[in-house]
Design an enzyme around this catalytic site. Structure first.
Site, mmCIF file in Angstrom:
data_model
loop_
_atom_site.group_PDB
_atom_site.id
_atom_site.type_symbol
_atom_site.label_atom_id
_atom_site.label_comp_id
_atom_site.label_asym_id
_atom_site.label_seq_id
_atom_site.Cartn_x
_atom_site.Cartn_y
_atom_site.Cartn_z
ATOM 1 N N SER A 146 0.842 -1.199 0.000
ATOM 2 C CA SER A 146 0.000 0.000 0.000
ATOM 3 C C SER A 146 0.874 1.244 0.000
ATOM 4 O O SER A 146 1.616 1.493 0.952
ATOM 5 C CB SER A 146 -0.898 0.011 1.233
ATOM 6 O OG SER A 146 -1.524 1.264 1.344
ATOM 7 N N HIS B 270 -1.213 -1.076 -4.310
ATOM 8 C CA HIS B 270 -2.504 -0.746 -3.706
ATOM 9 C C HIS B 270 -2.518 0.751 -3.408
ATOM 10 O O HIS B 270 -1.653 1.258 -2.695
ATOM 11 C CB HIS B 270 -2.711 -1.554 -2.421
ATOM 12 C CG HIS B 270 -4.076 -1.398 -1.828
ATOM 13 N ND1 HIS B 270 -5.179 -2.080 -2.294
ATOM 14 C CD2 HIS B 270 -4.520 -0.608 -0.809
ATOM 15 C CE1 HIS B 270 -6.242 -1.734 -1.581
ATOM 16 N NE2 HIS B 270 -5.872 -0.836 -0.677
ATOM 17 N N MET C 123 -8.541 8.731 -0.261
ATOM 18 C CA MET C 123 -9.418 9.125 0.846
ATOM 19 C C MET C 123 -9.824 10.576 0.687
ATOM 20 O O MET C 123 -9.005 11.413 0.323
ATOM 21 C CB MET C 123 -8.685 8.957 2.177
ATOM 22 C CG MET C 123 -8.090 7.588 2.389
ATOM 23 S SD MET C 123 -7.176 7.568 3.941
ATOM 24 C CE MET C 123 -6.539 5.896 3.902
#
Length: 219
Positions: free
Chosen positions: A9, A34, A38
């Site tokens: 990530s 990944h 947000m």
């Protein structure tokens, strides 16, 4: 059983040296990138947006697995396809018409994923599982990296695996949050196919080695 995948990530990467970290993942045994998007509304944090995804896509040589932790994700489906996303995952909790959203993602040529927050039961996907390419189970509360793993996740994985088998679907199970060397094996034993690892990889002394060891643990 297909091979198990590791997806570092980039939320945990060093943003001042992003190209370096992307190249590290390219050269490692990792399978996917990944990317957590947000918006500060759906989750209490803002990560990064389109310019950063574009910059990552220019250097990444592996699958871009994009996870939208945002309200009203339908607005940006085409945008993320144009940026080079291979997989686009939306939150069940953020979609009013989940089936329609999944169709829209596939229409843009991407694999369609659905993420579930820790409190959301896997049973909510009973009716759509055959339209879902991957389910991302949040094993921490979404919004911030470096949180500790929620133990109930193992049960959720095996419950979800049962639904997938019962519905004769080929959906993959992805785990996102708090993944490390201690729980990785237990997760794949429960039925997980893809492990997202952020801090565990990027905060380690030798990230390439950490990825290699993680791959060996779940092989």
């Amino acid at each position: 059983m297909g091979k198990r995948l590791v997806a570092p990530s980039l939320l945990a990467a060093d943003f001042a040296n992003l190209q370096r970290d992307v190249e590290m993942v390219n050269q490692s045994e990792a399978d996917w990138f990944h990317l957590d998007i947000m918006d500060g509304v759906f989750v209490p944090n803002i990560s990064f947006g389109m310019p950063v995804v574009k910059a990552i896509a220019e250097h990444a040589k592996k699958t871009l697995d994009v996870h939208l932790m945002i309200v009203d994700p339908d607005r940006y489906i085409k945008t993320f396809a144009d940026l080079g996303s291979n997989n686009l995952t939306v939150h069940y909790e953020a979609c009013i018409h989940l089936h329609r959203t999944l169709q829209a993602i596939k229409a843009e040529g991407m694999k369609a994923g659905v993420a579930l927050n820790p409190h959301t039961s896997v049973t909510v996907l009973e009716d759509t599982i055959q339209d879902i390419d991957l389910v991302c189970l949040m094993s921490v509360n979404p919004g911030f990296g470096g949180q500790s793993f929620i133990e109930n996740t193992y049960q959720k994985v095996s419950d979800l695996k049962n639904i997938i088998k019962r519905k004769n679907s080929s959906t993959l199970i992805e785990i996102d949050g708090g993944v490390n060397a201690t729980n990785a094996k237990k997760l794949v034993d429960a039925g997980a196919d893809i492990l997202v690892a952020g801090s565990f990889v990027f905060k380690s002394e030798h990230p390439t080695e950490t990825i290699k060891n993680l791959k060996e643990t779940i092989a």
